[in-house]
Design a protein around this motif. Structure first.
Motif, PDB file in Angstrom:
ATOM      1  N   ALA A 147       0.837  -1.204   0.000  1.00 39.57           N
ATOM      2  CA  ALA A 147       0.000   0.000   0.000  1.00 39.57           C
ATOM      3  C   ALA A 147       0.872   1.255   0.000  1.00 39.57           C
ATOM      4  CB  ALA A 147      -0.919  -0.014   1.223  1.00 39.57           C
ATOM      5  N   GLY A 148       1.989   1.214   0.709  1.00 37.64           N
ATOM      6  CA  GLY A 148       2.902   2.353   0.715  1.00 37.64           C
ATOM      7  C   GLY A 148       3.526   2.578  -0.643  1.00 37.64           C
ATOM      8  N   ARG A 149       3.839   1.493  -1.335  1.00 40.00           N
ATOM      9  CA  ARG A 149       4.413   1.601  -2.679  1.00 40.00           C
ATOM     10  C   ARG A 149       3.465   2.375  -3.613  1.00 40.00           C
ATOM     11  NH1 ARG A 149       7.719  -1.907  -6.014  1.00 40.00           N
ATOM     12  NH2 ARG A 149       7.961  -3.273  -4.210  1.00 40.00           N
ATOM     13  N   ALA A 150       2.172   2.100  -3.503  1.00 44.19           N
ATOM     14  CA  ALA A 150       1.193   2.793  -4.351  1.00 44.19           C
ATOM     15  C   ALA A 150       1.203   4.295  -4.089  1.00 44.19           C
ATOM     16  CB  ALA A 150      -0.209   2.214  -4.102  1.00 44.19           C
ATOM     17  N   LEU A 151       1.356   4.689  -2.836  1.00 40.43           N
ATOM     18  CA  LEU A 151       1.442   6.113  -2.510  1.00 40.43           C
ATOM     19  C   LEU A 151       2.703   6.736  -3.082  1.00 40.43           C
ATOM     20  CD1 LEU A 151       0.202   6.317   1.201  1.00 40.43           C
ATOM     21  CD2 LEU A 151      -0.716   7.620  -0.731  1.00 40.43           C
ATOM     22  N   LEU A 152       3.815   6.024  -2.995  1.00 44.00           N
ATOM     23  CA  LEU A 152       5.078   6.542  -3.519  1.00 44.00           C
ATOM     24  C   LEU A 152       5.023   6.726  -5.029  1.00 44.00           C
ATOM     25  CD1 LEU A 152       7.619   4.460  -1.429  1.00 44.00           C
ATOM     26  CD2 LEU A 152       7.488   6.951  -1.473  1.00 44.00           C
ATOM     27  N   GLU A 153       4.479   5.763  -5.727  1.00 48.04           N
ATOM     28  CA  GLU A 153       4.404   5.862  -7.181  1.00 48.04           C
ATOM     29  C   GLU A 153       3.548   7.040  -7.609  1.00 48.04           C
ATOM     30  OE1 GLU A 153       3.035   2.049  -8.460  1.00 48.04           O
ATOM     31  OE2 GLU A 153       4.974   1.058  -8.114  1.00 48.04           O
ATOM     32  N   GLU A 154       2.546   7.356  -6.813  1.00 46.88           N
ATOM     33  CA  GLU A 154       1.679   8.492  -7.115  1.00 46.88           C
ATOM     34  C   GLU A 154       2.347   9.820  -6.768  1.00 46.88           C
ATOM     35  OE1 GLU A 154      -2.880   8.777  -6.329  1.00 46.88           O
ATOM     36  OE2 GLU A 154      -1.901   9.558  -4.536  1.00 46.88           O
ATOM     37  N   ALA A 155       3.062   9.863  -5.646  1.00 50.58           N
ATOM     38  CA  ALA A 155       3.657  11.114  -5.168  1.00 50.58           C
ATOM     39  C   ALA A 155       4.911  11.498  -5.938  1.00 50.58           C
ATOM     40  CB  ALA A 155       3.980  10.995  -3.679  1.00 50.58           C
ATOM     41  N   PHE A 156       5.744  10.510  -6.283  1.00 52.65           N
ATOM     42  CA  PHE A 156       7.022  10.780  -6.955  1.00 52.65           C
ATOM     43  C   PHE A 156       7.161   9.869  -8.176  1.00 52.65           C
ATOM     44  CE2 PHE A 156       7.679  11.304  -2.319  1.00 52.65           C
ATOM     45  CZ  PHE A 156       7.945  12.675  -2.279  1.00 52.65           C
ATOM     46  N   PRO A 157       6.390  10.118  -9.226  1.00 50.55           N
ATOM     47  CA  PRO A 157       6.389   9.205 -10.378  1.00 50.55           C
ATOM     48  C   PRO A 157       7.753   9.061 -11.048  1.00 50.55           C
ATOM     49  CG  PRO A 157       5.198  11.238 -10.873  1.00 50.55           C
ATOM     50  CD  PRO A 157       5.434  11.230  -9.405  1.00 50.55           C
ATOM     51  N   ASP A 158       8.532  10.136 -11.164  1.00 54.27           N
ATOM     52  CA  ASP A 158       9.836  10.035 -11.825  1.00 54.27           C
ATOM     53  C   ASP A 158      10.790   9.128 -11.066  1.00 54.27           C
ATOM     54  OD1 ASP A 158       9.050  11.709 -13.846  1.00 54.27           O
ATOM     55  OD2 ASP A 158       9.865  13.523 -12.937  1.00 54.27           O
ATOM     56  N   GLN A 159      10.655   9.103  -9.756  1.00 59.80           N
ATOM     57  CA  GLN A 159      11.542   8.301  -8.926  1.00 59.80           C
ATOM     58  C   GLN A 159      11.020   6.896  -8.692  1.00 59.80           C
ATOM     59  OE1 GLN A 159      14.707  10.840  -8.356  1.00 59.80           O
ATOM     60  NE2 GLN A 159      14.501   8.914  -7.264  1.00 59.80           N
ATOM     61  N   CYS A 160       9.680   6.747  -8.703  1.00 57.14           N
ATOM     62  CA  CYS A 160       9.086   5.517  -8.185  1.00 57.14           C
ATOM     63  C   CYS A 160       8.220   4.728  -9.156  1.00 57.14           C
ATOM     64  CB  CYS A 160       8.246   5.843  -6.940  1.00 57.14           C
ATOM     65  SG  CYS A 160       9.152   6.691  -5.626  1.00 57.14           S
ATOM     66  N   LEU A 169      12.088   0.079  -3.950  1.00 61.14           N
ATOM     67  CA  LEU A 169      12.683  -1.063  -3.273  1.00 61.14           C
ATOM     68  C   LEU A 169      12.282  -0.989  -1.805  1.00 61.14           C
ATOM     69  CD1 LEU A 169      16.246  -0.698  -4.813  1.00 61.14           C
ATOM     70  CD2 LEU A 169      14.419  -2.195  -5.615  1.00 61.14           C
ATOM     71  N   GLU A 170      11.641  -2.023  -1.302  1.00 61.62           N
ATOM     72  CA  GLU A 170      11.109  -1.974   0.064  1.00 61.62           C
ATOM     73  C   GLU A 170      12.233  -2.076   1.085  1.00 61.62           C
ATOM     74  OE1 GLU A 170       8.277  -5.100   0.004  1.00 61.62           O
ATOM     75  OE2 GLU A 170       6.836  -3.985  -1.205  1.00 61.62           O
ATOM     76  N   GLY A 171      12.135  -1.271   2.129  1.00 64.29           N
ATOM     77  CA  GLY A 171      13.121  -1.290   3.192  1.00 64.29           C
ATOM     78  C   GLY A 171      14.347  -0.459   2.860  1.00 64.29           C
ATOM     79  N   VAL A 172      15.157  -0.156   3.880  1.00 63.96           N
ATOM     80  CA  VAL A 172      16.354   0.654   3.697  1.00 63.96           C
ATOM     81  C   VAL A 172      17.608  -0.183   3.502  1.00 63.96           C
ATOM     82  CG1 VAL A 172      15.499   2.692   4.897  1.00 63.96           C
ATOM     83  CG2 VAL A 172      16.566   0.861   6.216  1.00 63.96           C
ATOM     84  N   ARG A 409      13.434   2.505  -0.311  1.00 63.52           N
ATOM     85  CA  ARG A 409      14.388   3.106  -1.230  1.00 63.52           C
ATOM     86  C   ARG A 409      13.701   3.266  -2.585  1.00 63.52           C
ATOM     87  NH1 ARG A 409      18.195  -1.495  -1.663  1.00 63.52           N
ATOM     88  NH2 ARG A 409      16.402  -2.551  -0.701  1.00 63.52           N
ATOM     89  N   ALA A 410      14.096   4.285  -3.319  1.00 59.47           N
ATOM     90  CA  ALA A 410      13.599   4.465  -4.683  1.00 59.47           C
ATOM     91  C   ALA A 410      14.783   4.831  -5.561  1.00 59.47           C
ATOM     92  CB  ALA A 410      12.546   5.564  -4.733  1.00 59.47           C
ATOM     93  N   ARG A 411      14.757   4.337  -6.783  1.00 57.87           N
ATOM     94  CA  ARG A 411      15.868   4.652  -7.675  1.00 57.87           C
ATOM     95  C   ARG A 411      15.368   4.888  -9.097  1.00 57.87           C
ATOM     96  NH1 ARG A 411      19.242  -1.045  -8.414  1.00 57.87           N
ATOM     97  NH2 ARG A 411      17.671  -2.176  -9.632  1.00 57.87           N
TER      98      ARG A 411
END
Length: 461
Positions: A147-160, A169-172, A409-411
């Motif tokens: 569920a967190g991944r879905a928020l990240l992809e929406e908030a920072f599309p270029d990064q996620c 990438l889940e976790g640090v 992490r996001a790359r």
């Protein structure tokens, strides 16, 4: 026989300035059969789900449109300083003006993806979080991280967003598989004086996550940020371009919000980056010996605190009766082995600092300074006494702040790299790492500058 359809969940019609969610109330629908007089009415009941605690109070956010700034004590080194902390629309405007859109995202409380994550968090709070002592590896809570991944992809599309060349990438990855029990990919925080003991309290110290004392396995930078250099730059034979990394933290309040739309106490304040991340804010390095002689809470202060809030005595009593005595050496067995030698960066106060906060936020925890502030008492009292239900407001204000963090992490490949995304710069973290200014045994240079177009450190002659 025709049957009327079951009523749908209420539309997410968000009343301006309010955070309540009528969609959590479901009705019972009766449907009578047709065609035969003997057909008995049929009742179809749907499940009723209560709103997550942070969204439960109908007065939460009722004054959000009129309040854009609040005063709070920001925990700078040695002495907190009273600062303006921007909230709501003014916070969003400040993020845009500072070019910090890739660093901080304030999540709309009505966002269905957020509501889904809050519901998952509530369902698993005890079953997953408390059971694993309030922190753990991302594999323990896969549905929350999805569920967190879905928020990240929406908030920072270029990064996620994979569709835009990003990847989450889940976790640090501070630790390898052999040390999963030391991972802190998720973390639940409770007030220090809360009856339920937790070693994770709102942290009244400004910091960035890689500089913290949390345990990190040897070689963690290489394993958590692979492909940071392409083969042409001396990397490990990557055929495509190099990656830029960001470490995103999804921060979620669990306790009810006040009328300004914020947590009642200990707001997470976020410092917007300097020059869009191209330069470090100034800071000093504090070594362990600098804490020698620091005053601890006296018996008198402790008695006074307990008299004001008797429940705050619970952790003291429980600790006193604990049969497990931990030596000083054991206390540091699960901490970063380089922390003592490296020291801890302590942010220097600066009138140019811009602080923002929100009850639900995503921020780059490696490049954004953050910590728990303390609200000005006058405004807090006004919000309490101005509530329609004053008793409820006072009870909620007295509970302190309970929150949760999910770490990712996001790359992506920046512009200029093979397969890179146009207009996407390097992160300051990656520029520092690639340029040798960020290592396991060193901190990034105070006031240091980065070339975010080439992903390197700027060396001034």
């Amino acid at each position: 026989m025709s049957v009327l359809p079951v009523a749908a969940v209420g539309a997410n019609r968000h009343r301006p300035g309010r955070l309540c969610h009528p969609g959590f109330r479901r009705s019972v629908v009766s449907a009578a059969g047709g065609g035969s007089p003997s057909a008995a009415p049929r009742t179809v009941a749907t499940v009723t789900r209560r709103a997550p605690p942070a969204l439960a109070n109908p007065e939460s956010g009722s004054r959000a449109k009129e309040i854009g700034m609040r005063r709070g004590a920001v925990p700078y080194k040695d002495e907190p300083e009273e600062c303006d902390i921007l909230v709501n629309d003014r916070a969003a405007e400040a993020i845009k003006a500072a070019g910090a859109d890739r660093f901080v995202n304030l999540i709309d409380p009505t966002n269905p993806k957020l509501v889904k994550l809050l519901t998952i968090m509530e369902d698993g709070w005890d079953r997953v979080g408390v059971r694993h002592k309030n922190a753990g590896h991302h594999s323990l809570w896969p549905e929350a991280f999805r569920a967190g991944r879905a928020l990240l992809e929406e908030a920072f599309p270029d990064q996620c967003d994979p569709a835009r060349g990003g990847e989450v990438l889940e976790g640090v990855a501070f630790v390898g598989d052999e040390h999963r029990d030391r991972a802190i990919d998720f973390m639940q925080r409770r007030p220090k004086a809360d009856f339920t003991m937790s070693k994770y309290n709102p942290l009244p110290r400004l910091h960035r996550d890689p500089d913290a004392i949390d345990y990190k396995s040897p070689g963690w930078m290489e394993t958590s940020m692979p492909g940071s250099k392409s083969s042409s730059e001396g990397g490990a034979g990557d055929e495509d371009g190099a990656y830029s990394y960001r470490y995103y933290n999804i921060w979620l309040a669990r306790t009810p919000l006040d009328a300004s739309g914020q947590v009642w106490e200990n707001p997470l304040c976020l410092l917007l980056p300097r020059d869009g991340g191209a330069q470090e804010w100034d800071f000093e390095i504090r070594k362990p010996e600098d804490n020698d002689g620091a005053e601890e809470e006296s018996i008198g202060d402790m008695v006074s605190r307990v008299a004001k809030n008797p429940i705050s005595a619970a952790p003291i009593i429980m600790k006193a009766f604990s049969f497990k005595k931990i030596s000083k050496e054991d206390q540091f067995a699960f901490t970063d082995p380089n922390y003592m030698a490296r020291g801890s960066p302590e942010l220097t106060p600066d009138g140019k600092h811009v602080w923002v906060t929100a009850p639900f936020a995503i921020f780059d925890s490696f490049d954004v300074w953050h910590g728990a502030a303390k609200w000005d008492g006058d405004m807090k009292g006004e919000l309490c006494n101005g509530a329609k239900d004053v008793m409820r407001a006072r009870q909620e204000a007295a509970k302190g702040r309970v929150s949760m963090e999910l770490r990712f992490r996001a790359r992506c490949r920046p512009e200029g790299q093979k397969g890179g995304s146009p207009g996407v710069p390097w992160s300051p973290l990656s520029a520092a790492y690639r340029g040798g200014a960020f290592t396991p045994t060193t901190v990034r240079p105070t006031g240091g500058k980065y070339d975010l177009q080439t992903g390197n450190v700027v060396v001034e002659e």
